[in-house]
Design a protein around this motif. Structure first.
Motif, PDB file in Angstrom:
ATOM      1  N   PRO A  88      81.880  48.992  43.853  1.00 41.87           N
ATOM      2  CA  PRO A  88      82.999  47.944  43.550  1.00 41.87           C
ATOM      3  C   PRO A  88      83.575  47.284  44.884  1.00 41.87           C
ATOM      4  N   ALA A  89      83.593  48.260  45.768  1.00 44.75           N
ATOM      5  CA  ALA A  89      84.099  47.718  47.232  1.00 44.75           C
ATOM      6  C   ALA A  89      83.134  46.588  47.836  1.00 44.75           C
ATOM      7  N   ALA A  90      81.730  46.622  47.640  1.00 43.04           N
ATOM      8  CA  ALA A  90      80.870  45.948  48.113  1.00 43.04           C
ATOM      9  C   ALA A  90      80.511  44.576  47.379  1.00 43.04           C
ATOM     10  N   ARG A  91      80.882  44.582  46.058  1.00 48.17           N
ATOM     11  CA  ARG A  91      80.683  43.419  45.263  1.00 48.17           C
ATOM     12  C   ARG A  91      81.154  42.078  45.829  1.00 48.17           C
ATOM     13  N   GLY A  92      80.440  41.244  45.660  1.00 47.01           N
ATOM     14  CA  GLY A  92      80.521  39.917  46.051  1.00 47.01           C
ATOM     15  C   GLY A  92      80.577  39.497  47.719  1.00 47.01           C
ATOM     16  N   SER A  93      79.961  40.564  48.354  1.00 46.80           N
ATOM     17  CA  SER A  93      79.458  40.618  49.739  1.00 46.80           C
ATOM     18  C   SER A  93      77.948  40.387  49.879  1.00 46.80           C
ATOM     19  N   GLY A  94      77.359  40.011  48.821  1.00 45.84           N
ATOM     20  CA  GLY A  94      75.717  39.682  49.048  1.00 45.84           C
ATOM     21  C   GLY A  94      74.746  40.826  48.942  1.00 45.84           C
ATOM     22  N   VAL A  95      75.373  41.905  48.652  1.00 44.55           N
ATOM     23  CA  VAL A  95      74.250  43.256  48.251  1.00 44.55           C
ATOM     24  C   VAL A  95      73.305  43.190  47.489  1.00 44.55           C
ATOM     25  N   GLY A  96      73.974  42.858  46.107  1.00 38.26           N
ATOM     26  CA  GLY A  96      73.123  42.356  45.070  1.00 38.26           C
ATOM     27  C   GLY A  96      72.063  41.781  45.160  1.00 38.26           C
ATOM     28  N   ARG A  97      72.238  40.300  45.824  1.00 37.86           N
ATOM     29  CA  ARG A  97      71.417  39.430  46.153  1.00 37.86           C
ATOM     30  C   ARG A  97      70.469  39.949  47.269  1.00 37.86           C
ATOM     31  N   ALA A  98      70.834  40.574  48.271  1.00 38.79           N
ATOM     32  CA  ALA A  98      69.957  41.123  49.475  1.00 38.79           C
ATOM     33  C   ALA A  98      68.904  42.200  48.792  1.00 38.79           C
ATOM     34  N   LEU A  99      69.377  43.142  47.918  1.00 36.97           N
ATOM     35  CA  LEU A  99      68.589  43.976  47.202  1.00 36.97           C
ATOM     36  C   LEU A  99      67.553  43.359  46.279  1.00 36.97           C
ATOM     37  N   ALA A 104      61.796  41.344  45.800  1.00 33.99           N
ATOM     38  CA  ALA A 104      61.123  40.078  45.564  1.00 33.99           C
ATOM     39  C   ALA A 104      60.044  39.976  46.783  1.00 33.99           C
ATOM     40  N   ARG A 105      60.412  40.229  47.835  1.00 30.44           N
ATOM     41  CA  ARG A 105      59.248  40.140  49.089  1.00 30.44           C
ATOM     42  C   ARG A 105      58.412  41.301  48.776  1.00 30.44           C
ATOM     43  N   LEU A 106      59.066  42.576  48.288  1.00 29.57           N
ATOM     44  CA  LEU A 106      57.864  43.668  48.056  1.00 29.57           C
ATOM     45  C   LEU A 106      57.105  43.288  47.066  1.00 29.57           C
ATOM     46  N   ALA A 107      57.758  42.608  45.913  1.00 28.98           N
ATOM     47  CA  ALA A 107      56.780  42.330  44.861  1.00 28.98           C
ATOM     48  C   ALA A 107      55.570  41.360  45.372  1.00 28.98           C
ATOM     49  N   ILE A 108      55.814  40.392  46.336  1.00 27.02           N
ATOM     50  CA  ILE A 108      54.997  39.523  46.711  1.00 27.02           C
ATOM     51  C   ILE A 108      53.955  40.090  47.540  1.00 27.02           C
ATOM     52  N   ASP A 109      54.573  41.143  48.646  1.00 25.15           N
ATOM     53  CA  ASP A 109      53.703  41.920  49.342  1.00 25.15           C
ATOM     54  C   ASP A 109      52.688  42.636  48.683  1.00 25.15           C
ATOM     55  N   ARG A 110      52.998  43.080  47.543  1.00 19.59           N
ATOM     56  CA  ARG A 110      52.266  44.057  46.693  1.00 19.59           C
ATOM     57  C   ARG A 110      51.505  43.231  45.686  1.00 19.59           C
ATOM     58  N   ASP A 111      51.429  41.894  45.680  1.00 17.34           N
ATOM     59  CA  ASP A 111      50.335  41.057  44.967  1.00 17.34           C
ATOM     60  C   ASP A 111      50.884  41.110  43.452  1.00 17.34           C
ATOM     61  N   CYS A 112      52.309  41.372  43.233  1.00 18.39           N
ATOM     62  CA  CYS A 112      52.689  41.314  41.622  1.00 18.39           C
ATOM     63  C   CYS A 112      52.769  39.954  41.308  1.00 18.39           C
ATOM     64  N   ALA A 113      52.449  40.038  39.922  1.00 12.04           N
ATOM     65  CA  ALA A 113      52.746  38.706  39.119  1.00 12.04           C
ATOM     66  C   ALA A 113      54.271  38.377  38.645  1.00 12.04           C
ATOM     67  N   ARG A 114      54.811  39.655  38.624  1.00 12.73           N
ATOM     68  CA  ARG A 114      56.084  39.447  37.951  1.00 12.73           C
ATOM     69  C   ARG A 114      57.065  40.595  38.658  1.00 12.73           C
ATOM     70  N   PHE A 115      58.293  39.923  38.521  1.00 12.04           N
ATOM     71  CA  PHE A 115      59.440  41.056  38.888  1.00 12.04           C
ATOM     72  C   PHE A 115      60.557  40.827  37.649  1.00 12.04           C
ATOM     73  N   GLU A 116      60.728  41.805  37.113  1.00  9.80           N
ATOM     74  CA  GLU A 116      61.537  41.964  35.838  1.00  9.80           C
ATOM     75  C   GLU A 116      62.474  42.851  35.729  1.00  9.80           C
ATOM     76  N   TRP A 117      63.467  42.926  34.661  1.00  9.80           N
ATOM     77  CA  TRP A 117      64.405  43.827  34.489  1.00  9.80           C
ATOM     78  C   TRP A 117      65.124  43.495  33.366  1.00  9.80           C
ATOM     79  N   SER A 118      65.946  44.429  32.986  1.00 10.87           N
ATOM     80  CA  SER A 118      66.934  44.061  31.477  1.00 10.87           C
ATOM     81  C   SER A 118      68.137  44.196  32.058  1.00 10.87           C
TER      82      SER A 118
END
Length: 157
Positions: A88-99, A104-118
């Motif tokens: 809660p203290a870190a919300r709004g600071s860009g942590v979620g976007r950075a993760l 996303a970079r890891l997915a590209i580096d590993r030749d993944c076609a998709r990055f998904e979540w629920s």
């Protein structure tokens, strides 16, 4: 802020974050995982998942737990985000976007076609955040799950 791969030393923090996420998702008593279970799943002989830790000034501020899946349609692996949590203290600071950018970079580096979540359908802040990143909801797809007795019954049939 830094994002780094989790290590075995992070297991207690990861479990704490999992419990905090469960409470946020209105299931505070649902977590059955233990530190030993997470250590085996993340760092054992056959890891089932990986995690990344976000730190602000050396203090853990969030995490992402993920694993690979596979698409027969694309013929490539995908990256599936199981949990994303920011304190809660870190919300709004860009942590979620950075993760998410790290994954996303890891997915590209590993030749993944998709990055998904629920995401839970009532979690409007998260859904709005994901839409701003360009994520698209899979409206025609619903998650199906077997657990407990139903899982055992099917396995025994």
């Amino acid at each position: 802020m830094t994002i780094r791969p989790a290590t075995r030393d992070d297991v207690a923090t990861i479990l704490r974050f999992v419990r905090e996420l469960a409470a946020y998702e209105r299931e505070p008593d649902a977590v059955e995982a233990t530190e030993d279970m997470l250590a085996a799943a993340l760092f054992g002989d056959r890891p089932a998942a990986e995690a990344a830790i976000a730190e602000i000034d050396g203090e853990a501020a969030g995490f992402a737990l993920f694993f690979h899946n596979f698409s027969t349609w694309t013929g490539k692996p995908g990256l599936y985000l199981e949990d994303l949590y920011v304190t809660p203290a870190a919300r709004g600071s860009g942590v979620g976007r950075a993760l998410l950018a790290y994954l996303a970079r890891l997915a590209i580096d590993r030749d993944c076609a998709r990055f998904e979540w629920s995401v839970l359908d009532w979690n409007a802040p998260a859904i709005g955040f994901y839409r701003k990143l360009g994520a698209v909801g899979m409206e025609e797809w619903t998650v199906q799950r077997l657990t407990g007795d139903a899982l055992v019954k099917l396995a025994e049939s």
